[in-house]
Design a protein around this motif. Structure first.
Motif, short mmCIF file in Angstrom:
data_model
loop_
_atom_site.label_atom_id
_atom_site.label_comp_id
_atom_site.label_asym_id
_atom_site.label_seq_id
_atom_site.Cartn_x
_atom_site.Cartn_y
_atom_site.Cartn_z
N ALA A 104 6.44 -2.38 -9.87
CA ALA A 104 5.09 -1.96 -9.00
C ALA A 104 5.14 -2.92 -7.84
O ALA A 104 4.57 -2.60 -6.71
CB ALA A 104 3.97 -1.89 -9.80
N TYR A 105 5.39 -4.01 -8.15
CA TYR A 105 5.31 -5.36 -7.09
C TYR A 105 6.06 -4.74 -5.78
O TYR A 105 6.25 -4.88 -4.61
CB TYR A 105 5.74 -6.43 -7.44
N GLU A 107 7.67 -1.78 -5.14
CA GLU A 107 7.09 -0.72 -4.47
C GLU A 107 6.21 -0.92 -3.47
O GLU A 107 5.92 -0.50 -2.49
CB GLU A 107 6.56 0.49 -5.50
N ARG A 108 5.00 -1.86 -3.83
CA ARG A 108 4.16 -2.42 -2.86
C ARG A 108 4.58 -2.84 -1.56
O ARG A 108 4.27 -2.93 -0.67
CB ARG A 108 3.09 -3.29 -3.42
N LYS A 109 5.58 -3.72 -2.01
CA LYS A 109 6.39 -4.63 -0.88
C LYS A 109 7.06 -3.65 -0.01
O LYS A 109 7.17 -3.77 1.17
CB LYS A 109 7.06 -5.71 -1.26
N GLU A 111 6.68 -0.65 0.42
CA GLU A 111 5.74 0.43 1.44
C GLU A 111 5.19 -0.56 2.80
O GLU A 111 5.11 -0.25 3.67
CB GLU A 111 4.69 0.85 0.82
N LYS A 112 4.82 -2.08 2.33
CA LYS A 112 4.16 -2.93 3.16
C LYS A 112 5.19 -3.06 4.54
O LYS A 112 5.22 -3.23 5.59
CB LYS A 112 3.74 -3.97 2.66
#
Length: 143
Positions: A104-105, A107-109, A111-112
């Protein structure tokens, strides 16, 4: 008893209690100070730090520290091994949760990072295109 007498009595009792508490505190504080510093000797720094004794004192301190560490070596090694074992067990126990969190981490990174690149390219579009043109010219000249 009326209200005034009760207030007065309460105030007197409270002041007695505070006084008793203060005396107990001061008494215990004196005991602590005496117990804490009973083994300490007054240090004469002019003798301790003069040229003749300084080197000997440093060597003595180093020897004491080394002896202390050697005495505790087994305990230290045991604690390190114990810590490593606990850490291993913890990671085995929580492996799935960590993997899920890491996924999840990332994926977030991701996208950012994509968003950041888009913004950067929008801001610096002309500069980037100019650099690319220059690189192409150099490549063409070499060929």
């Amino acid at each position: 008893m009326d209200l005034e007498k009760l207030k007065k009595l309460r105030e007197e009792n409270f002041s007695k209690h505070k006084k008793k508490k203060r005396e107990y505190y001061l008494k215990s504080k004196n005991k602590d100070i005496q117990a804490k510093y009973k083994d300490y000797k007054a240090i004469d720094y002019s003798k301790e730090l003069n040229d003749e004794n300084f080197e000997e004192n440093i060597k003595l301190i180093a020897k004491k520290q080394k002896a202390h560490i050697e005495d505790r070596k087994e305990q230290i090694i045991h604690k390190i091994k114990e810590y490593r074992q606990k850490k291993k067990e913890y990671y085995k126990k929580n492996k799935e949760e960590r993997l899920e969190y890491d996924k999840a981490y990332r994926e977030r990174k991701k996208e950012k990072l994509k968003e950041y690149r888009r913004e950067y390219y929008k801001k610096n579009k002309e500069k980037i295109l100019e650099r690319q043109r220059e690189k192409r010219k150099k490549l063409n000249e070499k060929e």
